[in-house]
Scaffold this active site. Structure first.
Site, PDB file in Angstrom:
ATOM      1  N   ARG A 520      43.586 -50.960 -14.638  1.00  0.00           N
ATOM      2  CA  ARG A 520      44.606 -51.108 -13.607  1.00  0.00           C
ATOM      3  C   ARG A 520      44.249 -50.335 -12.344  1.00  0.00           C
ATOM      4  NH1 ARG A 520      49.680 -53.462 -14.179  1.00  0.00           N
ATOM      5  NH2 ARG A 520      49.928 -54.013 -16.366  1.00  0.00           N
ATOM      6  N   GLU A 553      45.958 -51.630 -22.849  1.00  0.00           N
ATOM      7  CA  GLU A 553      47.258 -52.269 -22.995  1.00  0.00           C
ATOM      8  C   GLU A 553      47.166 -53.410 -23.995  1.00  0.00           C
ATOM      9  OE1 GLU A 553      48.962 -53.446 -19.295  1.00  0.00           O
ATOM     10  OE2 GLU A 553      48.248 -51.663 -18.221  1.00  0.00           O
ATOM     11  N   GLU A 564      49.830 -61.530 -13.348  1.00  0.00           N
ATOM     12  CA  GLU A 564      49.905 -60.150 -12.874  1.00  0.00           C
ATOM     13  C   GLU A 564      48.564 -59.704 -12.305  1.00  0.00           C
ATOM     14  OE1 GLU A 564      51.413 -55.743 -14.331  1.00  0.00           O
ATOM     15  OE2 GLU A 564      50.964 -57.284 -15.817  1.00  0.00           O
ATOM     16  N   HIS A 832      59.388 -63.200 -20.712  1.00  0.00           N
ATOM     17  CA  HIS A 832      58.000 -63.538 -21.038  1.00  0.00           C
ATOM     18  C   HIS A 832      57.516 -64.477 -19.931  1.00  0.00           C
ATOM     19  CE1 HIS A 832      57.953 -61.660 -24.967  1.00  0.00           C
ATOM     20  NE2 HIS A 832      59.090 -62.286 -25.281  1.00  0.00           N
TER      21      HIS A 832
END
Length: 866
Positions: A520, A553, A564, A832
């Site tokens: 990230r 993750e 994302e 979701h």
């Protein structure tokens, strides 16, 4: 003797069917003199004469009015068309049933002459028969309404029972090529003219300027204005309209046979006159024509050879907007009428409907006429990237893909429409068409089109099956995006299959997916390294299905993680602090930063991300001006593109062009411009050699504006944009994107729509876990969402789907699911984004529902997207 007698009888039957017996009161339905007789062309009459001879049908006796003077007497064999001194027709000069058999073709004057006689007698049947006979005959229609009447031989020298005389002049020979002794010479002349026309068409490519200057007038032998005046005069009479309709029904089968088997246009380019004349009929959109005549006529027109189609298109492009719109509406109404009149199921596709297919092909001519007649810019084309040619050297050995039948189609890019190539113009070349492109979309057709079948025809069986994707102007963006989705998915499955087979052959495990594992806090570096390595080693891997994993993750990427990833990459790359792009506060748009210190790989990454978003059906939150998408499709930016990308510069240049004073003295501008670099220091650039010494004046200000615009939009960002486009084409080069979508549709495909219709979303939402649309909490939920402001609605959409934009086609195309997530609780709603699913607890009050939902969508970023 028997043969001679048989021949004589057959000839009598033939004359009875074509000329009649001359009795105005004849009741024989098999005689042309009978009032209700439908005219036949010579081929049909000959066949019918043989049939009548075989069954020994009774012949009419020759009526005295059919007798004519001796052919060699030199007397005028035509009935006199004269009036008395008061303008009224004298009874003794007008036979009881004059059919004007000697009229072989029509002119405007001849029509008015016969009409005057009919009006005087209050009997329009002679003109109706003439219209029926000429308009049902290809030869008669080809010769009618010529610009130069001297091309026609004198009809007074011709007689139904005499042999046609050979014309003596070159002009006369052109109208009688079928019986001309000098036909070969005429054919050579026409062939030469067609070759010159083709060369002129080729020379158009790359030229700029208005349509008239680029194309020049299209020369045809028919007097179009005269045809329009005749139609206007006659169509007010219902009986005349029926005559035109019946004649067209009889005309079309023979014209179709001529075009299919005889190559009539190659020997006589004037054959195109038939279609020019018929299309001037303003009643073609009426139900009678749409049902009986137009389907057949469209089939004929679709069989014209490519040069004829191109010539017809160029001619129509010079018509007024009203005439082009009338033709467009005629074909659109035919398509709509046919579609809503039929029921299409899996065994009977709209692709198999010959009437709809033919009308669509004819509509294509009007579409390109609309393009040619608009504001064209056939120049300013970007150089295509050639990176695909450098992937691997040519080899004579068969590859594994070829052995398995998996070789890629369209390696050199998407297919080109033959008519587009013949005309030397693309849809992209038209900035402003005469009629908006959206009006060519036919929604009823889109509703019945089975895109999966149509896509198969487009990619696999295009030679024998018609695909509406070959006429993308008739499809809306939603339908085309579905076709692109099929293409992308099939490419993914193909890459997966090839990878699996390579693994079996080579004995090593290869990844069937495009997997990106990123951190990230180092997302740009990790993505850049991985994608650059893939682009160098095997760019085909970019066409595999994308799976993203964030290091440390848990979670399986079913679409939400990729969304994302795209969002985070774009947020960082478009951060003004990085300096890759500049941001305009007035337009809210980004533009490439010319003095950016970032290397080309960073811009290539942005291009790959945009391509991957299209390929993986993701919507991105990017804000580029339209010129970026035009440049991605192959056009350079011009002065007009500055209006939305650089509005301040555009306004300044516009004022320069409109200035009426002394530009050189008052403005003191030269061909040298100045900008600031990344550190704010001024830099200068000469638009021309020694630009600082060349003042801008009234005479050269247009050149200055052109060079300045080219510098701002093209030259100053050439390095950055080439890298950006290269990355985009790595993913989309083998896609039908270019041949299906216009630049504004590409933007819609990438960015989605900002118009949010939550009522449409409510209509298509599905429910699970015990909820249904009649539940109390569901009703409270939609009342709450509808009460949100614009910003909160976007936050909700971002929270639920991963993007705050609607997909192509609007929110009604978004399948959202609301599932029950337990009884009343203090927990927040969750989502979701992979499946557009909202998990909603059954809160006990509307107030609590609103408070929990607002908190969830406001503070969800970074942890609420699963």
């Amino acid at each position: 003797m028997k043969r001679a007698a048989a021949k004589h009888l057959i000839e009598r039957y033939f004359r009875q069917l074509t000329e009649g017996c001359g009795n105005g009161a004849c009741t024989n339905e098999l005689c042309a003199s009978c009032l209700g007789f439908q005219p036949l062309d010579h081929n049909a009459a000959a066949i019918r004469a043989l049939e009548l001879y075989k069954i020994n049908t009774k012949l009419c006796d020759l009526h005295p009015s059919a007798a004519f003077p001796d052919n060699n007497s030199g007397e005028d064999t035509q009935p006199a068309l004269l009036g008395d001194c008061h303008g009224k027709m004298t009874d003794n000069l007008f036979p009881p049933r004059e059919d004007f058999r000697e009229v072989r073709y029509l002119t405007e004057e001849k029509v008015y002459e016969i009409l005057s006689i009919c009006e005087g007698k209050k009997d329009y049947s002679p003109l109706i028969r003439v219209i029926g006979r000429i308009f049902s005959s290809a030869d008669g229609l080809v010769q009618s309404f010529r610009k130069d009447e001297e091309q026609h031989p004198n009809t007074k020298e011709q007689h139904p029972n005499t042999k046609e005389q050979h014309p003596n002049t070159k002009e006369q020979r052109k109208t009688h090529q079928a019986k001309d002794e000098d036909k070969d010479e005429d054919d050579k002349e026409r062939t030469t003219a067609m070759e010159q026309e083709s060369e002129a068409s080729a020379s158009m490519e790359g030229a700029t300027g208005s349509t008239e200057n680029r194309l020049g007038p299209v020369e045809v032998s028919v007097d179009i204005e005269a045809v329009r005046r005749v139609y206007d005069r006659l169509l007010s009479n219902e009986k005349m309209e029926s005559a035109f309709l019946n004649a067209l029904v009889y005309l079309t089968p023979n014209v179709e046979l001529d075009l299919t088997y005889l190559d009539v246009y190659d020997t006589n380019p004037d054959y195109l006159n038939i279609f020019i004349i018929v299309m001037e009929n303003s009643s073609l959109h009426s139900p009678e024509y749409l049902e009986m005549a137009m389907p057949l006529f469209c089939k004929c027109m679709s069989k014209l050879p490519l040069p004829a189609l191109a010539k017809l298109t160029r001619l129509w492009s010079q018509y007024s907007v009203e005439h082009i719109r009338r033709m467009m509406e005629t074909f659109q109404q035919l398509i709509t009428y046919t579609v809503i009149s039929n029921e299409y199921v899996s065994g009977s596709l709209v692709n198999d409907d010959e009437g709809v297919v033919a009308a669509t092909k004819c509509l294509k001519l009007v579409f390109y006429a609309n393009v040619l007649g608009g504001d064209l810019d056939t120049g300013h084309n970007e150089e295509e990237c050639k990176f695909n040619q450098e992937e691997e050297p040519p080899s004579s050995e068969l590859t594994l893909q070829e052995l398995l039948g998996e070789e890629r189609r369209n390696k050199n890019g998407p297919r080109v429409d033959p008519l587009e190539k013949e005309l030397g113009v693309r849809t992209l070349d038209c900035r402003r068409p005469l009629i908006p492109f959206e009006e060519f979309v036919n929604e009823p057709l889109n509703n019945v089109l089975e895109m999966d079948k149509d896509f198969t025809f487009f990619k696999v069986d295009s030679e024998s099956k018609f695909s509406f994707q070959s006429c993308p102007f008739i499809l809306n963006a939603c339908t085309k995006s579905l076709g692109l989705y099929y293409d992308n998915r099939i490419s993914m499955y193909s890459e997966r299959r090839i990878t699996a087979l390579y693994s079996l052959v080579q004995g090593q495990q290869l990844n069937p997916y495009l997997r990106l594992k990123v951190r990230r806090d180092h997302i740009i570096d990790d993505a850049l390294v991985r994608l650059e390595m893939i682009a160098m080693e095997n760019p085909a891997d970019l066409r595999k299905q994308l799976f993203v994993e964030f290091e440390g993750e848990q979670g399986v990427d079913e679409g939400g993680v990729s969304k994302e990833f795209f969002q985070l990459v774009l947020e960082e790359m478009f951060n003004p602090d990085i300096g890759m792009f500049t941001y305009d506060e007035s337009t809210k748009l980004f533009w490439f930063n010319p003095p950016s210190l970032e290397n080309e790989a960073q811009f290539t990454l942005i291009g790959i991300v945009l391509g991957l978003a299209i390929y993986n059906n993701c919507i991105l939150d990017v804000h580029f001006p339209m010129v970026v998408y035009r440049k991605l499709m192959g056009k350079k930016g011009t002065y007009l593109d500055l209006a939305d990308s650089h509005p301040v510069q555009y306004q300044s240049l516009k004022e320069l062009l409109d200035y009426e004073g002394d530009v050189e003295e008052d403005m003191m501008i030269t061909f040298q411009i100045s900008q600031t670099d990344l550190f704010g220091d001024p830099i200068t650039y000469d638009l021309k050699e020694n630009g600082d010494k060349i003042p801008v004046s009234v005479d050269n200000r247009k050149e200055f504006v052109s060079l300045y615009s080219d510098y701002i939009l093209n030259k100053s960002v050439e390095r950055q944009f080439k890298a950006f486009r290269r990355g985009f084409q790595m993913v989309t080069n083998e896609s039908p994107l270019k041949c299906l979508f216009r630049p504004e549709e590409v933007e819609l495909l990438i960015c989605g729509s900002r118009n949010l219709d939550f009522h449409a979303l409510e209509e298509t939402t599905e429910y699970d876990g015990g909820y249904n649309k009649d539940c109390r909490i569901i009703k409270d939920f939609w009342e709450t969402v509808h009460s949100f402001g614009e910003e909160d609605k976007r936050l909700f959409l971002q929270f639920t789907t991963g993007t705050d934009r609607a997909p192509v086609g609007g929110l009604g195309k978004l399948k959202m699911i609301i599932a029950k997530n337990g009884p009343d609780t203090d927990r927040l709603p969750t989502s979701h984004t992979c499946f557009n699913a909202l998990l909603l607890p059954e809160y006990d009050s509307k107030e609590k529902l609103k408070e929990r939902l607002l908190k969830a969508i406001t503070y969800a970023k970074g942890f609420g997207m699963l």
